[in-house]
Enzyme design. Structure first.
Site, mmCIF file in Angstrom:
data_model
loop_
_atom_site.group_PDB
_atom_site.id
_atom_site.type_symbol
_atom_site.label_atom_id
_atom_site.label_comp_id
_atom_site.label_asym_id
_atom_site.label_seq_id
_atom_site.Cartn_x
_atom_site.Cartn_y
_atom_site.Cartn_z
ATOM 1 C CB SER A 207 -0.878 0.068 1.275
ATOM 2 O OG SER A 207 -1.525 1.246 1.376
ATOM 3 C CE1 TYR B 27 -4.042 -2.317 5.375
ATOM 4 C CE2 TYR B 27 -3.148 -0.186 4.767
ATOM 5 C CZ TYR B 27 -3.683 -1.491 4.136
ATOM 6 O OH TYR B 27 -3.747 -1.625 2.878
#
Length: 239
Positions: free
Chosen positions: A143, A157
């Site tokens: 990401s 995350y």
């Protein structure tokens, strides 16, 4: 011409989003696809679409946060195909209570297991197949949160996805001598189910401006079909 004919690709998180689109794209290139995710029904739907187009698909539903279960998927691949040429390490998750003020130890476990440990488990299963053939491609969905620190994605995350980036680069450092290449893809905002976990709802208009799963799948197709002497180490793909 089917550029992956005769090859086997294992796609995790294959029941929806990027994984679903990647599985269909790799099957179009002639790869037999092994589809893994936690829910069997969406995987069976993807498999049916691959088979309807004349391809080969095997469903291996599994909770990749459990190491023993990941090993069982590896055993299935060995029994069914005896080889693995491409790993699309795409499974991942986020949670809604993501700020430090509300993050719990249980939330930490879910984020680390679901984004980093599970990816590393899959790599440990994939590498022996690839070392045996001195060839193979691993493609990991990280990401932009794996490169940039911001409050948007949450600390758990963000930390886990940074780990995925580091993991991919270490694979290239160690396994290049075995003909194995590892690519980490860092998408910005992509229209997947993970958006539904945002603390603030994401409108249809905002989703329309984001990267679509098929866009990332085309990138995965490109990487998987590169010649063996080429390693694309890291790619950012953003709206």
């Amino acid at each position: 011409m089917a550029r992956l004919s005769g090859k086997v690709a294992w796609v995790t998180g294959a029941g929806s989003g990027i994984g679903e689109a990647a599985a269909l794209a790799l099957a179009e290139e002639g790869a037999a696809v092994v589809l893994t995710g936690r829910r069997a029904a969406p995987l069976e739907d993807v498999a049916a679409r691959v088979r309807a187009a004349g391809g080969v698909a095997e469903v291996a539903d599994a909770d990749l946060m459990d190491a023993a279960t990941v090993k069982r998927v590896g055993a299935l691949i060995e029994t069914r195909f005896g080889r693995l040429d491409v790993l699309v390490n795409n499974a991942g998750l986020n949670i809604t209570p993501r700020r430090w003020a509300v993050l719990t130890t249980e939330g930490v476990d879910e984020l680390v297991l679901g984004n980093l440990s599970s990816a590393m488990y899959c790599v440990t299963v994939a590498l022996p197949f690839m070392r045996a053939r001195r060839d193979g491609v691993l493609i990991h969905t990280s990401s932009m949160a794996g490169r940039n620190v911001s409050p948007l994605s949450g600390p758990g995350y963000t930390a886990a996805k940074h780990g995925v980036v580091a993991m991919s680069h270490t694979i290239n450092m160690e396994e290049c001598v075995n003909g194995i290449r590892s690519t980490v893809i860092c998408p910005g905002e992509v229209v997947t189910a993970i958006l539904d976990k945002r603390p603030n709802p994401v409108s249809a208009e905002e989703r329309a401006r984001m990267v679509q799963p098929a866009d990332v799948a085309e990138l995965i197709r490109y990487v998987a079909c590169l010649p063996a002497h080429v390693c694309l180490n890291e790619v950012w793909i953003t709206p």
